[in-house]
Design an enzyme around this catalytic site. Structure first.
Site, PDB file in Angstrom:
ATOM      1  N   GLU A  91       0.822  -1.203   0.000  1.00 22.94           N
ATOM      2  CA  GLU A  91       0.000   0.000   0.000  1.00 22.94           C
ATOM      3  C   GLU A  91       0.859   1.257   0.000  1.00 22.94           C
ATOM      4  OE1 GLU A  91      -4.160  -1.269   1.935  1.00 22.94           O
ATOM      5  OE2 GLU A  91      -2.589  -1.091   3.426  1.00 22.94           O
ATOM      6  N   CYS A 104       3.377   8.470   1.318  1.00 21.64           N
ATOM      7  CA  CYS A 104       3.972   7.492   2.223  1.00 21.64           C
ATOM      8  C   CYS A 104       4.138   6.191   1.442  1.00 21.64           C
ATOM      9  CB  CYS A 104       3.032   7.317   3.422  1.00 21.64           C
ATOM     10  SG  CYS A 104       3.558   6.035   4.562  1.00 21.64           S
ATOM     11  N   CYS A 111       7.063  -7.477   6.643  1.00 24.49           N
ATOM     12  CA  CYS A 111       8.208  -6.967   7.407  1.00 24.49           C
ATOM     13  C   CYS A 111       8.654  -8.064   8.360  1.00 24.49           C
ATOM     14  CB  CYS A 111       7.809  -5.724   8.204  1.00 24.49           C
ATOM     15  SG  CYS A 111       9.216  -4.931   9.030  1.00 24.49           S
ATOM     16  N   CYS A 115       7.425  -5.933  15.022  1.00 24.07           N
ATOM     17  CA  CYS A 115       7.091  -5.030  16.128  1.00 24.07           C
ATOM     18  C   CYS A 115       5.676  -5.388  16.598  1.00 24.07           C
ATOM     19  CB  CYS A 115       7.171  -3.572  15.685  1.00 24.07           C
ATOM     20  SG  CYS A 115       8.840  -3.091  15.194  1.00 24.07           S
ATOM     21  N   CYS A 118       2.377  -3.408  15.386  1.00 22.67           N
ATOM     22  CA  CYS A 118       2.290  -3.022  13.972  1.00 22.67           C
ATOM     23  C   CYS A 118       1.588  -4.096  13.155  1.00 22.67           C
ATOM     24  CB  CYS A 118       3.697  -2.774  13.430  1.00 22.67           C
ATOM     25  SG  CYS A 118       3.735  -2.429  11.660  1.00 22.67           S
ATOM     26  N   CYS A 338      -1.079   5.247  10.158  1.00 21.85           N
ATOM     27  CA  CYS A 338       0.191   4.588  10.485  1.00 21.85           C
ATOM     28  C   CYS A 338      -0.023   3.224  11.105  1.00 21.85           C
ATOM     29  CB  CYS A 338       0.939   5.370  11.564  1.00 21.85           C
ATOM     30  SG  CYS A 338       1.461   6.931  11.043  1.00 21.85           S
TER      31      CYS A 338
HETATM   32  N1  SAH Z   1       9.978   0.110   9.591  1.00 24.65           N
HETATM   33  C1  SAH Z   1       9.926   1.543   9.700  1.00 24.65           C
HETATM   34  C2  SAH Z   1       8.650   2.112   9.079  1.00 24.65           C
HETATM   35  C3  SAH Z   1       7.451   1.675   9.832  1.00 24.65           C
HETATM   36  S1  SAH Z   1       5.913   2.504   9.723  1.00 24.65           S
HETATM   37  C4  SAH Z   1      10.017   1.951  11.143  1.00 24.65           C
HETATM   38  O1  SAH Z   1       9.937   1.080  12.007  1.00 24.65           O
HETATM   39  O2  SAH Z   1      10.203   3.129  11.436  1.00 24.65           O
HETATM   40  C5  SAH Z   1       6.101   4.111  10.330  1.00 24.65           C
HETATM   41  C6  SAH Z   1       5.758   4.346  11.809  1.00 24.65           C
HETATM   42  O3  SAH Z   1       4.471   3.863  12.199  1.00 24.65           O
HETATM   43  C7  SAH Z   1       6.770   3.683  12.731  1.00 24.65           C
HETATM   44  O4  SAH Z   1       7.174   4.593  13.714  1.00 24.65           O
HETATM   45  C8  SAH Z   1       5.956   2.585  13.329  1.00 24.65           C
HETATM   46  O5  SAH Z   1       6.497   2.147  14.542  1.00 24.65           O
HETATM   47  C9  SAH Z   1       4.601   3.230  13.456  1.00 24.65           C
HETATM   48  N2  SAH Z   1       3.515   2.277  13.677  1.00 24.65           N
HETATM   49  C10 SAH Z   1       3.494   0.966  13.380  1.00 24.65           C
HETATM   50  N3  SAH Z   1       2.328   0.416  13.754  1.00 24.65           N
HETATM   51  C11 SAH Z   1       1.588   1.408  14.301  1.00 24.65           C
HETATM   52  C12 SAH Z   1       0.264   1.469  14.826  1.00 24.65           C
HETATM   53  N4  SAH Z   1      -0.512   0.391  14.851  1.00 24.65           N
HETATM   54  N5  SAH Z   1      -0.184   2.656  15.265  1.00 24.65           N
HETATM   55  C13 SAH Z   1       0.604   3.757  15.197  1.00 24.65           C
HETATM   56  N6  SAH Z   1       1.842   3.759  14.701  1.00 24.65           N
HETATM   57  C14 SAH Z   1       2.335   2.609  14.250  1.00 24.65           C
END
Ligand code: SAH
Length: 366
Positions: A91, A104, A111, A115, A118, A338
């Site tokens: 996406e 974005c 991934c 985390c 996420c 996000c």
């Molecule tokens: N792999 C990269 C990009 C990830 S997405 C990274 O870790 O930075 C971008 C941001 O969204 C990251 O800070 C990630 O931690 C955050 N994110 C992921 N899942 C989320 C969620 N469910 N709610 C809010 N932010 C989230």
């Protein structure tokens, strides 16, 4: 063999043109047509000799990922679901704001970092995206948003904050970043291209040396114990090492601060004591904070911190002298916020294998 020209950065285009026996300026000309003008038809390349256009049509294609779905949210946020083959989809999201438009984009199908909060991390990992799939997202978005006249470019900023860990797909991401910055392609300013990472320390150093752009780091916790839980790669690269890499990065970065992202999880990382610990932790790092209210997805056990907790956390950071913003949640009616980008991932990492990897990381960190 047919070449997808969207997969070639500047060096690739140079080599491609040399292979056809063409002069180097042809490569720049091609880059302008492909990325600046955004054409998908060789016949439209009017200042390229007809004979060359015909040869290109025989040996090359201009093929972005196929659009599976194109959705526009009530607030104007627009999300594309793109087919990247073998049952996978990624996406990208366009966020229009007063005075700027941000795209974005994703860097991987799935991934591997897992985390815990996420949605992409929950789906597992399939593969790295190719250059044509990364830059193809920008190419497509420009086309869908009706670029045409140079003055009316809708996309002023790009953030690598979609699906995937961009620094885990280093070479392809850097090739795509260089196209974003190239005046013959998208001509974006380094300050307006942001890469967000969960904290792959050696790759942060490489990025600093090879292609410094604005850096965002997903911090999410004030101590290693909690960060190990939320961002498991912390076991390999703990907080102090990560902060060291941030300071080194700033020596060459286009901005004089790192942005720390901090997802607000109710009862997990949002207390006043944690805000104070966080402020003390980053004392030596020129930085700004961006608090991201957690965006829930199906199957998550976390809850978003309430507005009062977020305000209290923000105020504590500000009192400690840290510039802090709270990210506005955009496009949540179309799951474009996000951490909600899900696409479609055929997980190639077997669960047992992933558990092994996770414990290997823990071992290595001991
Ligand atoms: N792999 C990269 C990009 C990830 S997405 C990274 O870790 O930075 C971008 C941001 O969204 C990251 O800070 C990630 O931690 C955050 N994110 C992921 N899942 C989320 C969620 N469910 N709610 C809010 N932010 C989230």
């Amino acid at each position: 063999m047919t070449v997808n020209l969207l997969g070639l950065g500047q060096e690739g285009l140079d080599a491609f043109c040399a292979g056809l026996g063409e002069k180097p300026f042809r490569a720049r000309q091609l880059m302008r047509w492909l990325h600046h003008a955004g054409v998908d038809d060789f016949a439209a390349m009017t200042d390229v000799a007809k004979s060359l256009r015909e040869r290109l049509a025989e040996c090359a294609v201009i093929a972005p990922p196929r659009v599976l779905r194109d959705t526009i949210a009530a607030d104007g946020t627009r999300k594309w679901l793109l087919d990247v083959g073998t049952g996978n989809a990624i996406e990208s999201v366009f966020i229009p704001e007063e005075g700027r438009g941000t795209l974005c984009i994703s860097s991987q199908a799935g991934c591997a970092l897992a985390c815990s909060f996420c949605s992409t991390g929950h789906q597992g990992f399939n593969r790295n995206l190719g250059v044509e799939e990364i830059i193809g997202q920008l190419w497509l978005a420009n086309k869908c948003l009706g670029r045409g006249v140079a003055e009316a470019r809708p996309i002023s900023n790009v953030v690598m904050m979609g699906m995937g860990e961009p620094l885990a797909n280093f070479d392809n991401v850097v090739a795509a970043l260089r196209l974003m910055l190239d005046d013959n392609a998208y001509g974006l300013s380094r300050r307006r291209v942001t890469l967000s990472t969960a904290g792959l320390v050696p790759a942060i150093d490489r990025l600093r040396d090879e292609c410094p752009v604005a850096l965002a780091v997903s911090l999410h916790a004030p101590d290693d114990a909690l960060r190990n839980e939320l961002v498991p790669v912390n076991r390999k690269y703990p907080i102090q090492e990560l902060l060291g890499a941030c300071v080194r990065y700033l020596e060459k970065a286009p901005r004089d601060f790192v942005t720390f992202e901090y997802v607000m999880l109710s009862g997990v990382n949002d207390s006043l004591a944690q805000a104070r610990a966080l402020a003390a932790l980053v004392r030596e790092v020129p930085c700004k904070f961006n608090l991201i209210p957690f965006n829930p997805f199906s199957g998550t056990g976390y809850r978003r911190s309430d507005a009062a907790a977020i305000a209290r956390f923000r105020d504590a950071l500000m009192q400690a002298g840290l510039v802090t913003t709270v990210r506005k949640t955009r496009g949540d009616d179309i799951d474009a916020a996000c951490g909600q980008l899900a696409g479609r991932v055929q997980d190639r990492t077997r669960r047992s294998k992933r558990r092994q990897d996770a414990s290997a990381i823990t071992e290595a960190a001991r």
